[in-house]
Design a protein around this motif. Structure first.
Motif, PDB file in Angstrom:
ATOM      1  N   SER A  82      44.335  43.101  43.526  1.00 52.99           N
ATOM      2  CA  SER A  82      45.529  43.236  44.363  1.00 52.99           C
ATOM      3  C   SER A  82      46.113  44.648  44.344  1.00 52.99           C
ATOM      4  CB  SER A  82      46.609  42.243  43.895  1.00 52.99           C
ATOM      5  OG  SER A  82      46.991  42.521  42.552  1.00 52.99           O
ATOM      6  N   ALA A  83      45.376  45.611  43.780  1.00 48.33           N
ATOM      7  CA  ALA A  83      45.894  46.973  43.648  1.00 48.33           C
ATOM      8  C   ALA A  83      46.161  47.605  45.006  1.00 48.33           C
ATOM      9  CB  ALA A  83      44.902  47.824  42.865  1.00 48.33           C
ATOM     10  N   ARG A  84      47.320  48.219  45.123  1.00 44.21           N
ATOM     11  CA  ARG A  84      47.675  48.940  46.340  1.00 44.21           C
ATOM     12  C   ARG A  84      47.534  50.445  46.089  1.00 44.21           C
ATOM     13  NH1 ARG A  84      53.223  45.841  48.362  1.00 44.21           N
ATOM     14  NH2 ARG A  84      52.303  43.735  48.544  1.00 44.21           N
ATOM     15  N   GLY A  85      47.502  51.193  47.165  1.00 42.74           N
ATOM     16  CA  GLY A  85      47.404  52.639  47.037  1.00 42.74           C
ATOM     17  C   GLY A  85      45.993  53.154  46.885  1.00 42.74           C
ATOM     18  N   ILE A  86      45.002  52.252  46.902  1.00 42.14           N
ATOM     19  CA  ILE A  86      43.602  52.676  46.858  1.00 42.14           C
ATOM     20  C   ILE A  86      42.835  51.911  47.937  1.00 42.14           C
ATOM     21  CG2 ILE A  86      43.662  53.137  44.388  1.00 42.14           C
ATOM     22  CD1 ILE A  86      42.050  50.527  43.985  1.00 42.14           C
ATOM     23  N   THR A  87      41.733  52.488  48.349  1.00 37.86           N
ATOM     24  CA  THR A  87      40.860  51.742  49.258  1.00 37.86           C
ATOM     25  C   THR A  87      40.049  50.757  48.410  1.00 37.86           C
ATOM     26  OG1 THR A  87      38.950  53.221  49.066  1.00 37.86           O
ATOM     27  CG2 THR A  87      40.646  53.818  50.685  1.00 37.86           C
ATOM     28  N   HIS A  88      39.553  49.724  49.026  1.00 36.04           N
ATOM     29  CA  HIS A  88      38.794  48.723  48.282  1.00 36.04           C
ATOM     30  C   HIS A  88      37.335  48.715  48.735  1.00 36.04           C
ATOM     31  CE1 HIS A  88      41.844  46.597  45.816  1.00 36.04           C
ATOM     32  NE2 HIS A  88      42.676  47.165  46.682  1.00 36.04           N
ATOM     33  N   ASP A  89      36.800  49.944  48.941  1.00 35.90           N
ATOM     34  CA  ASP A  89      35.417  50.084  49.373  1.00 35.90           C
ATOM     35  C   ASP A  89      34.422  49.486  48.382  1.00 35.90           C
ATOM     36  OD1 ASP A  89      35.365  52.836  51.540  1.00 35.90           O
ATOM     37  OD2 ASP A  89      37.173  52.192  50.488  1.00 35.90           O
ATOM     38  N   TYR A  90      34.792  49.449  47.110  1.00 37.86           N
ATOM     39  CA  TYR A  90      33.818  49.076  46.091  1.00 37.86           C
ATOM     40  C   TYR A  90      34.137  47.734  45.437  1.00 37.86           C
ATOM     41  CZ  TYR A  90      33.369  54.031  46.967  1.00 37.86           C
ATOM     42  OH  TYR A  90      33.254  55.236  47.599  1.00 37.86           O
ATOM     43  N   ASP A  91      34.845  46.898  46.171  1.00 45.11           N
ATOM     44  CA  ASP A  91      35.195  45.580  45.639  1.00 45.11           C
ATOM     45  C   ASP A  91      33.960  44.746  45.296  1.00 45.11           C
ATOM     46  OD1 ASP A  91      37.770  46.306  46.015  1.00 45.11           O
ATOM     47  OD2 ASP A  91      38.313  44.675  47.371  1.00 45.11           O
ATOM     48  N   GLN A  92      32.926  44.870  46.099  1.00 45.43           N
ATOM     49  CA  GLN A  92      31.723  44.071  45.849  1.00 45.43           C
ATOM     50  C   GLN A  92      31.152  44.388  44.464  1.00 45.43           C
ATOM     51  OE1 GLN A  92      28.687  44.386  48.842  1.00 45.43           O
ATOM     52  NE2 GLN A  92      27.262  43.043  47.765  1.00 45.43           N
ATOM     53  N   ALA A  93      31.158  45.673  44.100  1.00 43.88           N
ATOM     54  CA  ALA A  93      30.617  46.062  42.797  1.00 43.88           C
ATOM     55  C   ALA A  93      31.582  45.722  41.669  1.00 43.88           C
ATOM     56  CB  ALA A  93      30.315  47.564  42.784  1.00 43.88           C
ATOM     57  N   VAL A  94      32.861  46.098  41.834  1.00 44.63           N
ATOM     58  CA  VAL A  94      33.838  45.919  40.758  1.00 44.63           C
ATOM     59  C   VAL A  94      34.158  44.440  40.546  1.00 44.63           C
ATOM     60  CG1 VAL A  94      36.175  46.442  39.991  1.00 44.63           C
ATOM     61  CG2 VAL A  94      34.820  48.207  41.136  1.00 44.63           C
ATOM     62  N   LEU A  95      34.504  43.741  41.622  1.00 47.34           N
ATOM     63  CA  LEU A  95      34.837  42.320  41.492  1.00 47.34           C
ATOM     64  C   LEU A  95      33.590  41.483  41.228  1.00 47.34           C
ATOM     65  CD1 LEU A  95      37.504  42.011  44.338  1.00 47.34           C
ATOM     66  CD2 LEU A  95      37.869  42.295  41.876  1.00 47.34           C
ATOM     67  N   GLY A  96      32.457  41.954  41.720  1.00 44.68           N
ATOM     68  CA  GLY A  96      31.202  41.251  41.450  1.00 44.68           C
ATOM     69  C   GLY A  96      30.888  41.235  39.963  1.00 44.68           C
ATOM     70  N   GLU A  97      31.272  42.299  39.269  1.00 46.56           N
ATOM     71  CA  GLU A  97      31.114  42.362  37.822  1.00 46.56           C
ATOM     72  C   GLU A  97      32.177  41.518  37.125  1.00 46.56           C
ATOM     73  OE1 GLU A  97      30.257  42.987  33.946  1.00 46.56           O
ATOM     74  OE2 GLU A  97      28.947  43.342  35.660  1.00 46.56           O
ATOM     75  N   GLY A  98      33.219  41.146  37.872  1.00 46.04           N
ATOM     76  CA  GLY A  98      34.283  40.336  37.286  1.00 46.04           C
ATOM     77  C   GLY A  98      35.389  41.150  36.644  1.00 46.04           C
ATOM     78  N   ILE A  99      35.458  42.439  36.992  1.00 46.07           N
ATOM     79  CA  ILE A  99      36.456  43.324  36.391  1.00 46.07           C
ATOM     80  C   ILE A  99      37.839  43.057  36.980  1.00 46.07           C
ATOM     81  CG2 ILE A  99      37.210  45.734  36.205  1.00 46.07           C
ATOM     82  CD1 ILE A  99      34.252  46.512  36.042  1.00 46.07           C
ATOM     83  N   SER A 100      38.818  42.910  36.106  1.00 46.18           N
ATOM     84  CA  SER A 100      40.204  42.723  36.533  1.00 46.18           C
ATOM     85  C   SER A 100      40.996  44.016  36.340  1.00 46.18           C
ATOM     86  CB  SER A 100      40.867  41.592  35.744  1.00 46.18           C
ATOM     87  OG  SER A 100      42.235  41.460  36.105  1.00 46.18           O
ATOM     88  N   THR A 101      40.966  44.570  35.121  1.00 46.90           N
ATOM     89  CA  THR A 101      41.653  45.837  34.841  1.00 46.90           C
ATOM     90  C   THR A 101      40.631  46.966  34.860  1.00 46.90           C
ATOM     91  OG1 THR A 101      43.396  44.832  33.513  1.00 46.90           O
ATOM     92  CG2 THR A 101      42.943  47.153  33.120  1.00 46.90           C
ATOM     93  N   LEU A 102      40.973  48.032  35.599  1.00 45.31           N
ATOM     94  CA  LEU A 102      40.061  49.170  35.704  1.00 45.31           C
ATOM     95  C   LEU A 102      40.848  50.460  35.495  1.00 45.31           C
ATOM     96  CD1 LEU A 102      37.107  49.967  36.260  1.00 45.31           C
ATOM     97  CD2 LEU A 102      37.719  50.215  38.676  1.00 45.31           C
ATOM     98  N   PHE A 103      40.324  51.304  34.619  1.00 47.52           N
ATOM     99  CA  PHE A 103      40.958  52.584  34.283  1.00 47.52           C
ATOM    100  C   PHE A 103      39.952  53.682  34.570  1.00 47.52           C
ATOM    101  CE2 PHE A 103      42.578  55.472  30.697  1.00 47.52           C
ATOM    102  CZ  PHE A 103      43.642  55.949  31.457  1.00 47.52           C
ATOM    103  N   ALA A 104      40.305  54.618  35.450  1.00 44.25           N
ATOM    104  CA  ALA A 104      39.396  55.695  35.844  1.00 44.25           C
ATOM    105  C   ALA A 104      39.946  57.037  35.381  1.00 44.25           C
ATOM    106  CB  ALA A 104      39.212  55.714  37.361  1.00 44.25           C
ATOM    107  N   VAL A 105      39.140  57.782  34.640  1.00 48.24           N
ATOM    108  CA  VAL A 105      39.555  59.083  34.115  1.00 48.24           C
ATOM    109  C   VAL A 105      38.623  60.162  34.661  1.00 48.24           C
ATOM    110  CG1 VAL A 105      40.001  60.451  32.048  1.00 48.24           C
ATOM    111  CG2 VAL A 105      40.365  57.971  32.010  1.00 48.24           C
TER     112      VAL A 105
END
Length: 283
Positions: A82-105
């Motif tokens: 449900s994150a806002r402020g970002i595009t969700h181009d990679y939902d298939q990969a991220v949500l497919g893995e089952g990731i809920s919290t994601l931290f990008a550095v």
């Protein structure tokens, strides 16, 4: 003249960083990659339960990582779906893995984001001290990339300037500047493994001058700090400038120089530098 490789490949560097971060944190999924042509291909993954993240390519400004690249600062999505402020181009990969919290550095070198390291969790998780660990790993990777880039640049210049008769003055001065910079960077790093890798690079650079080592010269042992100050002195730096570069007191620099001069049986710093080069301690 053939020169040794200046370091590891991009994939090897990021793989080591990802595995290191995975060991330091409680996040179950850690992955990342290095930037090429304004995008990052994920080349290293630890902890994934599926293959959804394999081959993922994140483009600049797209997704959480793409935003982190553009803004050159970390981005966090506690509830990625449900994150806002970002595009969700990679939902298939991220949500497919089952990731809920994601931290990008982002891995920032100078004014450019050179890569991204991600920490992911299958449930909503507070970042807590993971943030500091991720920053530290990203900074270490950025330092390695910066050093490697500079070494490769200098070695390229040396290669072009080298003739059958050896290095010209400009190439040799560039080599010595790179060596001194590596010494100063290494002196400021606490991570033992990284210090050892930088030490290996220093030895490779010093070895480029082995043809001029004095045959039969007596063995001289200098401490790491004595070599540090001599490397700076070799570039014409004053005691005050050396102190600033190495974060030492000026009186301490003077003490190291005097000790090195005594060991090298030299009456001046210039003579000490010349002797250190003849016995293979400096390039």
């Amino acid at each position: 003249m053939d020169f040794p490789s200046a370091g590891e490949t991009d994939a090897q560097l990021v793989s080591r960083a990802v595995h290191q971060l995975a060991r330091r944190t409680h996040f179950p999924v850690v992955f990342g990659g290095i930037e090429h042509d304004h995008s990052v291909e994920v080349t290293s993954i630890v902890g994934a339960r599926t293959k959804h993240l394999e081959g993922l390519v994140v483009h600049e400004s797209r997704g959480l990582g793409g935003r982190a690249m553009v803004e050159k600062r970390p981005r966090l999505a506690v509830d990625y779906r449900s994150a806002r402020g970002i595009t969700h181009d990679y939902d298939q990969a991220v949500l497919g893995e089952g990731i809920s919290t994601l931290f990008a550095v982002p891995v920032v070198v100078g004014a450019r984001a050179r890569g991204i390291i991600y920490c992911g969790s299958w449930s909503k998780s507070p970042v807590g001290d993971v943030a500091g660990q991720a920053f530290g790993v990203a900074q270490e990777l950025a330092t390695e990339l910066r050093v490697r880039d500079e070494v490769e640049r200098r070695l390229s210049l040396v290669t072009k300037a080298t003739s059958d008769h050896g290095m010209d003055a400009s190439a040799r001065e560039g080599l010595r500047e790179t060596y001194a910079e590596l010494r100063s960077i290494r002196a400021s790093i606490e991570d033992r493994a990284l210090r050892e890798r930088l030490g290996a690079l220093e030895r490779r650079l010093a070895s480029l001058s082995t043809a001029e080592i004095e045959i039969g010269a007596p063995e001289v042992r200098l401490s790491p700090r004595e070599i540090d100050v001599l490397a700076c002195a070799a570039l014409g730096a004053t005691n005050a400038e050396i102190a600033g570069t190495l974060s030492l007191k000026e009186v301490t620099v003077k003490s190291y120089l005097q000790s090195a001069m005594a060991k090298l049986d030299a009456s001046t710093r210039h003579a000490a530098v010349a002797k250190a080069r003849r016995v293979g301690l400096l390039p």
